[in-house]
Design an enzyme around this catalytic site. Structure first.
Site, PDB file in Angstrom:
ATOM      1  N   GLY A 210       0.879  -1.061   0.158  1.00 26.63           N
ATOM      2  CA  GLY A 210       0.034  -0.042   0.042  1.00 26.63           C
ATOM      3  C   GLY A 210       0.978   1.264  -0.133  1.00 26.63           C
ATOM      4  CG  ASN A 211      -0.156   4.531  -1.496  1.00 24.58           C
ATOM      5  OD1 ASN A 211      -0.809   5.608  -0.877  1.00 24.58           O
ATOM      6  ND2 ASN A 211      -0.776   4.342  -2.506  1.00 24.58           N
ATOM      7  CE1 TYR A 212       3.915   4.899   5.591  1.00 27.28           C
ATOM      8  CE2 TYR A 212       5.309   5.311   3.748  1.00 27.28           C
ATOM      9  CZ  TYR A 212       5.102   4.890   4.691  1.00 27.28           C
ATOM     10  OH  TYR A 212       5.992   4.013   5.415  1.00 27.28           O
ATOM     11  CB  ALA A 277      -1.967   7.569  -3.819  1.00 26.20           C
TER      12      ALA A 277
END
Ligand code: PMT
Length: 404
Positions: A210-212, A277
């Site tokens: 995943g991402n932030y 994102a």
């Protein structure tokens, strides 16, 4: 006062002396064009009659779930879906505390929990209650969940004391509601699709890539478009945010799910804003059982995810406006301009992780708005809400000059 024509307001009256002012409030709202449906708590009947409120609203007033004499059920879900605003006036400390705690022991509170529309409250109580820490904590909790508070005023109170706690006057309440709905409807009649948050790409039942992204930027955009009059659908990856009032939210996890949700709404949307994102790659295989430790290294093969923005641009219909975001760490301007050109975007919003307070997770952002005519509008660091308002304003300018 702005017109309230076509607006449906659910007025919840609770048991405080200020309830005697609600017939005047209903008259003002109805006069401004609103359709008003009144709900009362049992205690409210002590201060104002249902008959009076029914006459001024032109509708039956509901208090109970069941109308024993008619054998009918007053469907709180239906009421909550019907309204485009729920207003509690007067809102007693008791009802506000119950709302904060999610207690649903009467029709009014149950309807509040079912309402998808913005909720406004006009508290009314005695001065010591109004400054009591428990009331203050409850009201802050409700505000953090998006409840709009019309503050009480200072004056003579039912107790004989003088101070803060009087419900705002009906004219003030009606005026605030009218200015809310009358806010410059830049996007009235327009449908807007916004994406937000990260995507999670599963590796096995317990792990993901995943991402932030926190979703804050996308959620702020959804709120802004809604407040500017648009019908907004928000497709969001996994985030920990309250859904913006009035916005239809679709929750997804992976890029593929986000693509499918976007495809469902994109064609009918006048404007698409891709603030999510999205992971560019996902594990080629998802293990059905938890992967076990085995050796010092683990190689995972990733495969390309669909490019949602590109897919939507490929099937862009005439008059549709598509805006992308670019999050860069280096050569920011070049990369962003490249993305705008390759994907034939109408605008790209560039944010850089090199700018302090910008990008993932922060409540603030610093963006540059780039358009195909070569213009670049660099905005200062400001709250994501303010950035969203500016982006919506800039899109409105472009839409009006070029498109719809
Ligand atoms: O959520 P926050 O914590 O508030 O942070 C906000 C943000 C930094 C996530 C947001 O402002 C932002 O920049 N979103 C886009 C981040 C990104 O993925 O940029 P990108 O340069 O990788 O992608 C370019 C564009 O293509 C984006 O509009 C993205 O949504 C879209 N994309 C990317 C990959 C993919 N497979 N499909 C896509 O549609």
């Amino acid at each position: 006062m702005h017109s309230l024509r076509n607006h449906k307001i659910l007025l919840g009256v609770t048991g405080g002396i200020a309830a005697y002012k609600t017939p005047a409030l209903v008259r003002l709202l109805v006069k401004a064009g609103a359709e008003v449906q009144v709900l009362m708590t049992p205690a409210a009947h002590r201060f104002v009659t249902a008959e009076t409120l029914s006459v001024v609203s032109g509708k039956p007033v509901y208090t109970d779930f069941f109308e024993d004499d008619k054998g009918t059920w007053n469907n709180h879900v239906h009421l909550g879906l019907w309204a485009d605003m729920m207003l509690i006036a007067p809102a007693t400390a008791n009802t506000l505390a119950k709302l904060g705690a999610g207690i649903a022991d009467n029709l009014l509170l149950t309807t509040l929990l079912s309402a998808r529309c913005p909720v406004w409250v006009a508290p009314a109580m005695d001065l010591d209650m109004y400054i009591h820490p428990s009331f203050i904590a409850n009201i802050e909790l409700l505000k953090s969940r998006g409840v709009q508070v019309i503050p009480a005023e200072t004056g003579a109170l039912a107790s004989g004391l003088h101070g803060e706690g009087r419900m705002a006057e009906p004219e003030t309440i009606a005026g605030e509601i009218a200015s809310h709905f009358g806010k410059n409807p830049l996007f009235a009649g327009k449908k807007v699709l916004v994406t937000a948050g990260p995507t999670y790409e599963n590796l096995d039942p317990v792990r993901f890539i995943g991402n932030y992204s926190s979703g804050k930027m996308g959620f702020a955009l959804a709120r802004a478009f809604y407040e500017f009059g648009a019908e907004v659908t928000l497709v969001t990856g996994p985030v920990h945010l309250n859904e913006p009032a009035g916005v239809q939210c679709v929750h997804v996890q992976s890029a593929e799910e986000m693509l499918n949700a976007c495809l469902q709404f994109a064609q009918e949307s006048d404007i698409v804003v891709m603030a999510a994102a999205v992971a560019d790659y996902r594990p080629a295989e998802v293990a059905t059982e938890k992967m076990k430790k085995n050796g010092d290294e683990l190689q995972i093969t990733l495969t390309r995810n669909p490019d949602i923005l590109q897919t939507l641009c490929n099937q862009k219909r005439a008059g549709q406006f598509i805006i992308g975001f670019a999050l860069e760490t280096q050569n920011a301007l070049d990369y962003a301009l490249g993305k705008m050109k390759n994907k034939n975007l109408d605008m790209i919003v560039l944010n850089s992780l090199r700018d302090t307070g910008a990008g993932f997770g922060h409540d603030t952002n610093k963006v540059t708005l780039l358009t195909p005519d070569g213009k670049a509008q660099e905005l200062p660091l400001q709250s994501k809400d303010a950035v969203a308002d500016k982006i919506a304003g800039a899109i409105s300018d472009l839409v009006q000059t070029n498109y719809i």
